[in-house]
Design a protein around this motif. Structure first.
Motif, PDB file in Angstrom:
ATOM      1  N   LEU A   1       0.818  -1.207   0.000  1.00  0.00           N
ATOM      2  CA  LEU A   1       0.000   0.000   0.000  1.00  0.00           C
ATOM      3  C   LEU A   1       0.854   1.260   0.000  1.00  0.00           C
ATOM      4  O   LEU A   1       0.558   2.230  -0.688  1.00  0.00           O
ATOM      5  CB  LEU A   1      -0.918  -0.017   1.222  1.00  0.00           C
ATOM      6  CG  LEU A   1      -1.943   1.095   1.335  1.00  0.00           C
ATOM      7  CD1 LEU A   1      -2.955   1.024   0.201  1.00  0.00           C
ATOM      8  CD2 LEU A   1      -2.666   1.018   2.677  1.00  0.00           C
TER       9      LEU A   1
ATOM     10  N   GLY B   1      -2.402  -3.586   2.549  1.00  0.00           N
ATOM     11  CA  GLY B   1      -1.957  -2.804   3.683  1.00  0.00           C
ATOM     12  C   GLY B   1      -1.124  -3.631   4.632  1.00  0.00           C
ATOM     13  O   GLY B   1      -0.535  -4.652   4.249  1.00  0.00           O
TER      14      GLY B   1
ATOM     15  N   VAL C   1      -8.214   3.163   2.414  1.00  0.00           N
ATOM     16  CA  VAL C   1      -8.200   3.317   3.870  1.00  0.00           C
ATOM     17  C   VAL C   1      -9.480   4.001   4.335  1.00  0.00           C
ATOM     18  O   VAL C   1     -10.035   3.668   5.388  1.00  0.00           O
ATOM     19  CB  VAL C   1      -6.953   4.108   4.306  1.00  0.00           C
ATOM     20  CG1 VAL C   1      -7.006   4.417   5.807  1.00  0.00           C
ATOM     21  CG2 VAL C   1      -5.673   3.333   3.973  1.00  0.00           C
TER      22      VAL C   1
ATOM     23  N   ASN D   1      -5.722   0.360   8.077  1.00  0.00           N
ATOM     24  CA  ASN D   1      -4.801   0.039   6.982  1.00  0.00           C
ATOM     25  C   ASN D   1      -4.307  -1.393   7.044  1.00  0.00           C
ATOM     26  O   ASN D   1      -3.204  -1.692   6.619  1.00  0.00           O
ATOM     27  CB  ASN D   1      -3.601   1.004   6.997  1.00  0.00           C
ATOM     28  CG  ASN D   1      -2.677   0.759   8.183  1.00  0.00           C
ATOM     29  OD1 ASN D   1      -3.128   0.264   9.228  1.00  0.00           O
ATOM     30  ND2 ASN D   1      -1.409   1.095   8.051  1.00  0.00           N
TER      31      ASN D   1
ATOM     32  N   LEU E   1      -7.507  -3.978   1.573  1.00  0.00           N
ATOM     33  CA  LEU E   1      -7.614  -3.923   3.029  1.00  0.00           C
ATOM     34  C   LEU E   1      -8.793  -4.776   3.463  1.00  0.00           C
ATOM     35  O   LEU E   1      -9.646  -5.141   2.647  1.00  0.00           O
ATOM     36  CB  LEU E   1      -7.822  -2.473   3.477  1.00  0.00           C
ATOM     37  CG  LEU E   1      -6.720  -1.502   3.048  1.00  0.00           C
ATOM     38  CD1 LEU E   1      -7.232  -0.074   3.037  1.00  0.00           C
ATOM     39  CD2 LEU E   1      -5.517  -1.636   3.963  1.00  0.00           C
TER      40      LEU E   1
END
Length: 209
Positions: free
Chosen positions: A110, A149, A164, A170, A198
């Protein structure tokens, strides 16, 4: 539709291979040693010995996609980050191009978009990931880049998010990453796309399109 899984012995790689076997998706697990190969042989999984720092070409024989989920790991230094996460990923892109593979599915990170915003100890890794992603996007190989993430060992929920803001955090479980990768492998129409990943509330089918 056989997919070569580079980094098959990693935590995400093993989970993906088990899901692919359960779903009857043809794959070949690429591992570095006979000791690693034993886990796959015990489960009746196709595997091949090859090394991102050595002989690699033969591993691609009979494959039409490649999944890169290899990583140098937290116990190595910046030298291995360069050789595995950057140069290894670039070598795979070159071979995917020369062999005419239909897609390269990259597991990135990420924070790779902005390495200097990552924690200091992770910045070399994120910089390597960014460079590898950029190289792939400009290599002329159809690609999908998945950017998880912070990874956890939580069980799979089968529910993900792609920002996010949507997720509220995250983090993403390795199990959910593996499930998302299985969906991507089985969806060949997805090309030249990038997705953050995520834990969330949507199925991979709903989130990754």
């Amino acid at each position: 539709m056989t997919i070569l899984v580079v980094g098959a012995n990693g935590q995400i790689g093993r989970q993906f291979c088990q899901l692919a076997q359960d779903a009857a998706v043809p794959f070949r697990a690429m591992v570095r040693s006979t000791e690693q190969q034993a886990w796959f042989r015990e489960r009746g999984m196709d595997s091949v010995l090859a090394d991102l720092e050595g002989d690699l070409d033969h591993a691609f024989d009979g494959c039409d996609q490649v999944l890169f989920t290899a990583g140098s790991g937290p116990r190595t230094g910046p030298d291995k980050t360069l050789l595995i996460d950057l140069h290894g990923a670039m070598r795979v892109a070159d071979l995917a191009k020369s062999k005419g593979l239909s897609r390269y599915i990259m597991v990135s990170a990420l924070r790779a978009d902005d390495p200097l915003r990552a924690p200091e100890k992770l910045r070399p890794y994120m910089a390597a990931k960014k460079a590898a992603d950029d190289y792939l996007k400009n290599r002329g190989v159809p690609y999908v880049i998945l950017k998880p993430g912070r990874l956890t060992d939580d069980p799979a929920t089968g529910r993900v998010a792609t920002s996010v803001k949507e997720a509220g955090d995250n983090v993403v479980s390795r199990a959910n990453v593996a499930a998302a990768l299985l969906y991507l492998v089985r969806t060949p129409s997805l090309v030249n796309r990038e997705f953050a990943l995520l834990d969330g509330t949507r199925t991979p089918e709903e989130a990754l399109f």
